[in-house]
Write a protein that holds these residues in place. Structure first.
Motif, mmCIF file in Angstrom:
data_model
loop_
_atom_site.group_PDB
_atom_site.id
_atom_site.type_symbol
_atom_site.label_atom_id
_atom_site.label_comp_id
_atom_site.label_asym_id
_atom_site.label_seq_id
_atom_site.Cartn_x
_atom_site.Cartn_y
_atom_site.Cartn_z
ATOM 1 N N MET A 181 0.818 -1.183 0.000
ATOM 2 C CA MET A 181 0.000 0.000 0.000
ATOM 3 C C MET A 181 0.865 1.251 0.000
ATOM 4 S SD MET A 181 -3.420 0.218 2.235
ATOM 5 C CE MET A 181 -3.621 -1.367 2.951
ATOM 6 N N GLY A 182 0.390 2.286 -0.627
ATOM 7 C CA GLY A 182 1.109 3.537 -0.633
ATOM 8 C C GLY A 182 2.309 3.569 -1.575
ATOM 9 N N ARG A 183 2.557 2.491 -2.277
ATOM 10 C CA ARG A 183 3.697 2.471 -3.202
ATOM 11 C C ARG A 183 3.232 2.962 -4.559
ATOM 12 N NH1 ARG A 183 8.154 -1.017 -0.980
ATOM 13 N NH2 ARG A 183 9.248 0.046 -2.613
ATOM 14 N N HIS A 184 4.070 3.749 -5.193
ATOM 15 C CA HIS A 184 3.749 4.271 -6.507
ATOM 16 C C HIS A 184 4.398 3.379 -7.556
ATOM 17 C CE1 HIS A 184 2.095 7.839 -4.707
ATOM 18 N NE2 HIS A 184 3.182 7.954 -3.985
ATOM 19 N N PRO A 185 3.717 3.191 -8.688
ATOM 20 C CA PRO A 185 4.345 2.393 -9.755
ATOM 21 C C PRO A 185 5.645 3.045 -10.207
ATOM 22 C CG PRO A 185 2.107 3.104 -10.375
ATOM 23 C CD PRO A 185 2.436 3.726 -9.059
ATOM 24 N N ARG A 186 6.613 2.228 -10.530
ATOM 25 C CA ARG A 186 7.914 2.726 -10.974
ATOM 26 C C ARG A 186 8.184 2.177 -12.369
ATOM 27 N NH1 ARG A 186 11.416 4.727 -7.567
ATOM 28 N NH2 ARG A 186 13.168 3.660 -8.495
ATOM 29 N N THR A 187 8.960 2.904 -13.118
ATOM 30 C CA THR A 187 9.347 2.481 -14.461
ATOM 31 C C THR A 187 10.767 1.949 -14.413
ATOM 32 O OG1 THR A 187 7.920 4.150 -15.471
ATOM 33 C CG2 THR A 187 9.714 3.258 -16.833
ATOM 34 N N LEU A 188 10.981 0.816 -15.045
ATOM 35 C CA LEU A 188 12.319 0.245 -15.183
ATOM 36 C C LEU A 188 12.558 -0.029 -16.660
ATOM 37 C CD1 LEU A 188 14.937 -0.958 -13.915
ATOM 38 C CD2 LEU A 188 13.754 -3.171 -13.950
ATOM 39 N N LEU A 189 13.563 0.632 -17.225
ATOM 40 C CA LEU A 189 13.955 0.363 -18.603
ATOM 41 C C LEU A 189 14.955 -0.792 -18.592
ATOM 42 C CD1 LEU A 189 14.580 4.031 -19.792
ATOM 43 C CD2 LEU A 189 12.506 2.667 -20.042
ATOM 44 N N VAL A 190 14.817 -1.712 -19.508
ATOM 45 C CA VAL A 190 15.735 -2.847 -19.593
ATOM 46 C C VAL A 190 16.414 -2.802 -20.953
ATOM 47 C CG1 VAL A 190 15.964 -5.362 -19.538
ATOM 48 C CG2 VAL A 190 14.271 -4.223 -18.063
ATOM 49 N N ARG A 191 17.758 -2.781 -20.935
ATOM 50 C CA ARG A 191 18.550 -2.803 -22.178
ATOM 51 C C ARG A 191 19.333 -4.098 -22.207
ATOM 52 N NH1 ARG A 191 22.123 2.135 -23.826
ATOM 53 N NH2 ARG A 191 22.303 0.806 -25.631
ATOM 54 N N ILE A 192 19.027 -4.944 -23.184
ATOM 55 C CA ILE A 192 19.725 -6.210 -23.347
ATOM 56 C C ILE A 192 20.628 -6.074 -24.566
ATOM 57 C CG2 ILE A 192 19.484 -8.690 -23.738
ATOM 58 C CD1 ILE A 192 16.690 -8.441 -22.417
ATOM 59 N N PHE A 193 21.912 -6.335 -24.358
ATOM 60 C CA PHE A 193 22.897 -6.145 -25.418
ATOM 61 C C PHE A 193 23.189 -7.457 -26.114
ATOM 62 C CE2 PHE A 193 23.346 -2.572 -22.709
ATOM 63 C CZ PHE A 193 23.705 -1.533 -23.540
ATOM 64 N N ASP A 194 23.243 -7.392 -27.431
ATOM 65 C CA ASP A 194 23.650 -8.520 -28.258
ATOM 66 C C ASP A 194 25.171 -8.496 -28.364
ATOM 67 O OD1 ASP A 194 22.229 -10.521 -29.382
ATOM 68 O OD2 ASP A 194 21.828 -9.510 -31.273
ATOM 69 N N GLY A 195 25.805 -9.635 -28.334
ATOM 70 C CA GLY A 195 27.255 -9.671 -28.481
ATOM 71 C C GLY A 195 27.958 -9.395 -27.163
ATOM 72 N N LEU A 196 29.268 -9.317 -27.229
ATOM 73 C CA LEU A 196 30.099 -9.137 -26.042
ATOM 74 C C LEU A 196 30.446 -7.663 -25.850
ATOM 75 C CD1 LEU A 196 32.555 -12.151 -26.495
ATOM 76 C CD2 LEU A 196 30.424 -12.059 -25.182
ATOM 77 N N VAL A 197 30.453 -7.231 -24.598
ATOM 78 C CA VAL A 197 30.748 -5.845 -24.250
ATOM 79 C C VAL A 197 32.020 -5.823 -23.408
ATOM 80 C CG1 VAL A 197 29.910 -3.796 -23.033
ATOM 81 C CG2 VAL A 197 28.290 -5.252 -24.267
ATOM 82 N N GLY A 198 32.987 -5.046 -23.812
ATOM 83 C CA GLY A 198 34.205 -4.891 -23.020
ATOM 84 C C GLY A 198 33.883 -4.273 -21.669
ATOM 85 N N TYR A 199 34.659 -4.630 -20.658
ATOM 86 C CA TYR A 199 34.382 -4.134 -19.315
ATOM 87 C C TYR A 199 34.409 -2.604 -19.261
ATOM 88 C CZ TYR A 199 34.423 -3.426 -14.327
ATOM 89 O OH TYR A 199 34.103 -3.004 -13.065
ATOM 90 N N SER A 200 35.397 -1.983 -19.885
ATOM 91 C CA SER A 200 35.496 -0.513 -19.866
ATOM 92 C C SER A 200 34.277 0.130 -20.503
ATOM 93 C CB SER A 200 36.766 -0.045 -20.581
ATOM 94 O OG SER A 200 37.900 -0.472 -19.878
ATOM 95 N N ASP A 201 33.795 -0.445 -21.603
ATOM 96 C CA ASP A 201 32.602 0.103 -22.260
ATOM 97 C C ASP A 201 31.376 -0.047 -21.366
ATOM 98 O OD1 ASP A 201 34.095 0.772 -24.504
ATOM 99 O OD2 ASP A 201 33.585 -1.079 -25.573
#
Length: 142
Positions: A1-21
């Motif tokens: 009760m008393g909680r407001h709906p929140r928005t969560l954007l989800v970004r799923i990446f294809d391929g491999l991502v370097g740690y620094s990036d």
């Protein structure tokens, strides 16, 4: 009760991502989130072979020196984050939440423990036994 709906954007990446990036994306999102320019966001990605060395590494968990790890094709990054030595690589999905915990009205420990519970439940759904709440450690183990 008393909680407001929140928005969560989800970004799923294809391929491999370097740690620094991946880290640069998190830092950029963090700044934008603090300025209320974006909603809470969850980045889901796979890293190239990488070992991260946190602020509190245990020497017993570093089994090769940085040159040996790089010779095997792995990146090595020292991080400002807490923790020990962590490996990430292809086939391992990593989720990085960028969330305003104050708006969510939850503390960091409760939030992390909630994430652990979600990962344990998710693993169970795939028939994988997992556990969390290891004294003195954060994470989920299979």
């Amino acid at each position: 009760m008393g909680r407001h709906p929140r928005t969560l954007l989800v970004r799923i990446f294809d391929g491999l991502v370097g740690y620094s990036d991946g880290l640069a994306m998190q830092e950029s999102l963090h700044a934008a989130r603090r300025a209320s320019k974006v909603h809470d966001t969850l980045l889901v990605l796979q890293h190239k072979h990488v070992y991260t060395i946190g602020k509190r590494p245990s020497e017993r968990n570093i089994l090769a020196d940085e040159d040996e790890l790089r010779a095997c094709g792995a990146e090595v990054h020292k991080t400002r984050r807490g923790g020990d030595v962590t490996y990430h690589g292809p086939g391992q999905f990593v989720a990085y939440p960028v969330v305003n915990l104050r708006e969510a009205r939850v503390g960091p420990r409760a939030y992390v423990e909630g994430l652990e519970d979600v990962m344990i439940d998710c693993a169970r759904g795939f028939g994988v036994r997992a556990r969390g709440r290891v004294p003195g450690m954060t994470g989920v183990w299979v």
